[in-house]
Design a protein around this motif. Structure first.
Motif, PDB file in Angstrom:
ATOM      1  N   CYS A  71     -56.910 -19.417  -8.743  1.00  0.00           N
ATOM      2  CA  CYS A  71     -56.339 -19.057 -10.049  1.00  0.00           C
ATOM      3  C   CYS A  71     -55.539 -20.195 -10.687  1.00  0.00           C
ATOM      4  CB  CYS A  71     -55.409 -17.849  -9.896  1.00  0.00           C
ATOM      5  SG  CYS A  71     -56.258 -16.318  -9.480  1.00  0.00           S
ATOM      6  N   SER A 102     -49.061 -17.042 -21.557  1.00  0.00           N
ATOM      7  CA  SER A 102     -48.924 -15.708 -20.964  1.00  0.00           C
ATOM      8  C   SER A 102     -49.901 -15.460 -19.831  1.00  0.00           C
ATOM      9  CB  SER A 102     -49.101 -14.633 -22.042  1.00  0.00           C
ATOM     10  OG  SER A 102     -48.021 -14.668 -22.940  1.00  0.00           O
ATOM     11  N   LYS A 104     -50.434 -15.588 -16.237  1.00  0.00           N
ATOM     12  CA  LYS A 104     -49.545 -15.688 -15.085  1.00  0.00           C
ATOM     13  C   LYS A 104     -50.356 -15.756 -13.797  1.00  0.00           C
ATOM     14  CE  LYS A 104     -46.060 -15.163 -17.833  1.00  0.00           C
ATOM     15  NZ  LYS A 104     -45.342 -16.303 -18.315  1.00  0.00           N
ATOM     16  N   ASN A 106     -50.192 -15.516  -9.859  1.00  0.00           N
ATOM     17  CA  ASN A 106     -49.367 -14.957  -8.787  1.00  0.00           C
ATOM     18  C   ASN A 106     -47.929 -14.694  -9.248  1.00  0.00           C
ATOM     19  OD1 ASN A 106     -51.483 -15.091  -6.790  1.00  0.00           O
ATOM     20  ND2 ASN A 106     -51.131 -17.286  -6.700  1.00  0.00           N
ATOM     21  N   PRO A 107     -47.742 -13.909 -10.321  1.00  0.00           N
ATOM     22  CA  PRO A 107     -46.389 -13.683 -10.837  1.00  0.00           C
ATOM     23  C   PRO A 107     -45.529 -12.891  -9.851  1.00  0.00           C
ATOM     24  CG  PRO A 107     -47.932 -12.211 -11.908  1.00  0.00           C
ATOM     25  CD  PRO A 107     -48.742 -13.143 -11.067  1.00  0.00           C
ATOM     26  N   GLY A 111     -48.219  -7.793 -12.721  1.00  0.00           N
ATOM     27  CA  GLY A 111     -48.820  -7.847 -14.044  1.00  0.00           C
ATOM     28  C   GLY A 111     -48.032  -7.068 -15.082  1.00  0.00           C
ATOM     29  N   GLN A 115     -49.955  -9.226 -20.746  1.00  0.00           N
ATOM     30  CA  GLN A 115     -50.159 -10.555 -20.173  1.00  0.00           C
ATOM     31  C   GLN A 115     -51.425 -10.584 -19.332  1.00  0.00           C
ATOM     32  OE1 GLN A 115     -46.715 -11.251 -17.663  1.00  0.00           O
ATOM     33  NE2 GLN A 115     -47.882 -10.896 -15.810  1.00  0.00           N
ATOM     34  N   THR A 117     -53.090 -11.760 -15.898  1.00  0.00           N
ATOM     35  CA  THR A 117     -52.604 -12.011 -14.543  1.00  0.00           C
ATOM     36  C   THR A 117     -53.772 -12.419 -13.649  1.00  0.00           C
ATOM     37  OG1 THR A 117     -50.924 -10.306 -14.853  1.00  0.00           O
ATOM     38  CG2 THR A 117     -51.352 -10.999 -12.592  1.00  0.00           C
ATOM     39  N   CYS A 118     -53.526 -13.393 -12.783  1.00  0.00           N
ATOM     40  CA  CYS A 118     -54.518 -13.804 -11.797  1.00  0.00           C
ATOM     41  C   CYS A 118     -53.791 -14.028 -10.473  1.00  0.00           C
ATOM     42  CB  CYS A 118     -55.231 -15.082 -12.247  1.00  0.00           C
ATOM     43  SG  CYS A 118     -56.664 -15.511 -11.235  1.00  0.00           S
ATOM     44  N   ASN A 119     -54.147 -13.248  -9.466  1.00  0.00           N
ATOM     45  CA  ASN A 119     -53.555 -13.366  -8.133  1.00  0.00           C
ATOM     46  C   ASN A 119     -54.608 -13.894  -7.166  1.00  0.00           C
ATOM     47  OD1 ASN A 119     -51.117 -12.211  -8.979  1.00  0.00           O
ATOM     48  ND2 ASN A 119     -51.772 -10.152  -8.454  1.00  0.00           N
TER      49      ASN A 119
END
Length: 165
Positions: A71, A102, A104, A106-107, A111, A115, A117-119
């Motif tokens: 990511c 926006s 993120k 691994n925030p 999520g 936004q 999100t990509c983990n």
């Protein structure tokens, strides 16, 4: 001699009725076009995210069978110089009208409805993008993951979650 007056034209009432009908039709068309526009944006997001699965698999095989940093912005695999999925996820964010800032990776807080999100972990990854109807308290997310899922969800990715719900 007869005084006949023949009028050519429309009365004021006839003109107002026509203007009213045109106004109603315009309102209906604008509502339909707005819905169609949102659906086309959501379709573009889905198309973009569907390509991330293939890119992530290339990254995995060229990165010693690991999704680590798949990511991350600018990440490149150990072998073969395969790029991460960040650019594709960022492109989906752009189509959703969300600033790339926006996106993120691994925030810490997980999520959010507004936004992208990509983990990732060494064994799996998941990415999500809000669709046009997503709002606070009622998220509508499109999620894709390493298990091959590509689906709409009403929840956001949790902290470290690498599988779509």
């Amino acid at each position: 001699m007869k005084n006949e007056s023949t009028q050519n034209g429309f009365t004021l009432i006839e003109l107002l009725v026509v203007i009213g009908i045109v106004g109603v039709l315009a309102t209906v068309m604008l509502a339909v076009l707005g819905t169609t526009r949102k659906q086309s944006i959501d379709t573009a997001i889905k198309q973009t995210l569907s390509g991330t699965k293939n890119q992530a698999e290339l990254y995995y095989y060229n990165n010693a069978n690991s999704y680590s940093n798949v990511c991350a912005s600018g990440a490149v695999s150990l072998i073969g110089a395969t790029r991460s999925i960040y650019l594709q996820v960022a492109d989906a964010a752009k189509k959703a009208g969300i600033a790339i800032a926006s996106v993120k990776v691994n925030p810490v807080g997980g999520g959010a409805y507004n936004q992208v999100t990509c983990n990732d972990s060494s064994a799996a990854w998941a990415a999500e993008v809000p669709l046009s109807t997503s709002k606070s308290g009622a998220p509508v997310m499109l999620c894709v993951d390493s298990a091959g899922k590509l689906k709409q969800e009403s929840v956001v990715l949790g902290v470290g979650a690498v599988i779509c719900q």
